[in-house]
Design an enzyme around this catalytic site. Structure first.
Site, PDB file in Angstrom:
ATOM      1  N   PRO A 112      52.539  42.568 109.608  1.00 38.33           N
ATOM      2  CA  PRO A 112      53.488  41.614 109.015  1.00 38.33           C
ATOM      3  C   PRO A 112      54.670  42.359 108.386  1.00 38.33           C
ATOM      4  O   PRO A 112      54.484  43.370 107.714  1.00 38.33           O
ATOM      5  CB  PRO A 112      52.667  40.911 107.937  1.00 38.33           C
ATOM      6  CG  PRO A 112      51.247  41.248 108.203  1.00 38.33           C
ATOM      7  CD  PRO A 112      51.240  42.539 108.957  1.00 38.33           C
ATOM      8  N   GLU A 113      55.871  41.863 108.639  1.00 40.06           N
ATOM      9  CA  GLU A 113      57.076  42.459 108.074  1.00 40.06           C
ATOM     10  C   GLU A 113      57.700  41.444 107.109  1.00 40.06           C
ATOM     11  O   GLU A 113      57.078  40.436 106.797  1.00 40.06           O
ATOM     12  CB  GLU A 113      58.034  42.848 109.214  1.00 40.06           C
ATOM     13  CG  GLU A 113      57.378  43.784 110.233  1.00 40.06           C
ATOM     14  CD  GLU A 113      58.284  44.155 111.402  1.00 40.06           C
ATOM     15  OE1 GLU A 113      59.519  44.136 111.252  1.00 40.06           O
ATOM     16  OE2 GLU A 113      57.739  44.466 112.482  1.00 40.06           O
ATOM     17  N   ARG A 151      41.052  45.400 110.414  1.00 38.17           N
ATOM     18  CA  ARG A 151      41.131  46.862 110.433  1.00 38.17           C
ATOM     19  C   ARG A 151      40.890  47.520 109.072  1.00 38.17           C
ATOM     20  O   ARG A 151      40.783  48.743 109.001  1.00 38.17           O
ATOM     21  CB  ARG A 151      42.500  47.311 110.973  1.00 38.17           C
ATOM     22  CG  ARG A 151      42.824  46.812 112.375  1.00 38.17           C
ATOM     23  CD  ARG A 151      42.228  47.692 113.462  1.00 38.17           C
ATOM     24  NE  ARG A 151      42.678  49.066 113.408  1.00 38.17           N
ATOM     25  CZ  ARG A 151      43.758  49.545 114.010  1.00 38.17           C
ATOM     26  NH1 ARG A 151      44.542  48.746 114.695  1.00 38.17           N
ATOM     27  NH2 ARG A 151      44.071  50.818 113.942  1.00 38.17           N
ATOM     28  N   ARG A 177      71.708  61.159 107.542  1.00 39.06           N
ATOM     29  CA  ARG A 177      70.491  61.375 108.337  1.00 39.06           C
ATOM     30  C   ARG A 177      70.829  61.650 109.797  1.00 39.06           C
ATOM     31  O   ARG A 177      71.645  60.951 110.394  1.00 39.06           O
ATOM     32  CB  ARG A 177      69.592  60.124 108.255  1.00 39.06           C
ATOM     33  CG  ARG A 177      69.252  59.672 106.831  1.00 39.06           C
ATOM     34  CD  ARG A 177      68.012  60.346 106.289  1.00 39.06           C
ATOM     35  NE  ARG A 177      66.832  59.937 107.024  1.00 39.06           N
ATOM     36  CZ  ARG A 177      66.002  58.964 106.635  1.00 39.06           C
ATOM     37  NH1 ARG A 177      66.231  58.300 105.520  1.00 39.06           N
ATOM     38  NH2 ARG A 177      64.944  58.674 107.340  1.00 39.06           N
TER      39      ARG A 177
END
Ligand SMILES: [Zn+2]
Length: 272
Positions: A2-3, A114, A153
């Site tokens: 889930p985000e 899990r 980055r």
């Protein structure tokens, strides 16, 4: 996993169902020894009952249940966690890792195949969520801030989107969707993303998250909302898990590659 859109959907569901209720009992299964962080599960189960649920907020992929007495019950669903409210006790389930009863007889059930899900009971939430980057749907997320992040980055731009310390709440699904929205190749070095493309990415991130929120999240595997229903956005994604299918914009086959160790889906024609 889930985000942001999925966790936000759960938050909104639970808000109307459990705010104002008092927790009357708590149990954590002995088969989930890593669920409770920073205190023994027995201590967690002893401390939680008696507290009233005052509010529920979200930071990135974390749910923060605000309790009376200034405590915070923080929940992270990780890979397969489900946080469900039911009008009756939690049913028998081999994957039920924790259960909580409320003063109206309803219950919160934490089901997790899990077992990567985690919970904290803590008075200072910054110990858990303090280092997260800005919320992408808030005013804290700006084009200038994103530009600062990218120019420093040299990692692939997708890796930066996935970094929770850079921006909070984006995972594999919405990183791919945001990069498609912006027309950026996920493998492009972050510091090689142009200024106009940075603006497109800022908008693309928000669009990806808002589109998913309006569909109550994406249910590719385990995600369900706060009452156990699937989201609908998995039917509308533009590139995620659409390998070899035609791009909706140009018809080119969607490709799958590995970026930052994650399966990554993109249109090689639309995303340069
Ligand atoms: Zn295309």
């Amino acid at each position: 996993m889930p985000e942001l859109p999925e966790v936000e959907t759960i938050r909104r569901d639970l808000l109307s169902r459990i705010v104002g209720r008092t927790i009357t009992s708590a149990f954590v299964s002995s088969n989930a020894p890593r669920l409770v962080q920073l205190m023994p599960p027995a201590e967690f189960c002893k401390q939680l009952p008696g507290h009233r649920i005052e509010d529920i907020s979200r930071r990135g992929k974390y749910l923060l249940v605000h309790l009376s007495g200034g405590l915070y019950w923080i929940v992270h669903l990780r890979m397969t966690g489900r946080f469900l409210h039911r009008e009756d006790p939690c049913p028998e389930d081999p994957y039920l890792r924790a259960g909580f009863t409320l003063d109206n007889g309803s219950s919160l059930c934490f089901v997790d195949l899990r077992k990567f899900g985690t919970m904290w009971l803590i008075d200072d939430p910054s110990l858990v969520v303090g280092k997260l980057g800005p919320e992408p749907l808030s005013d804290d997320f700006t084009v200038a801030g994103l530009r600062d992040l990218l120019v420093r980055r040299s990692a692939p731009v997708k890796a930066v989107l996935l970094d929770q310390h850079a921006i909070a709440g984006i995972g594999n699904i919405y990183a791919d969707e945001a990069l498609f929205n912006a027309g950026i190749n996920p493998r492009r070095a972050a510091n090689k993303v142009s200024k106009p493309k940075t603006e497109a990415l800022h908008a693309g991130v928000r669009q990806a998250l808002l589109d998913a929120l309006s569909d109550r999240g994406s249910s590719f595997s385990d995600y369900v909302d706060g009452s156990g229903r699937s989201g609908r956005h998995q039917l509308k994604v533009k590139v995620f898990r659409r390998t070899d299918q035609p791009c909706y914009s140009c018809g080119t086959q969607i490709r799958r590659v590995k970026v930052a160790g994650r399966s990554t889906h993109f249109c090689p024609n639309c995303q340069r």
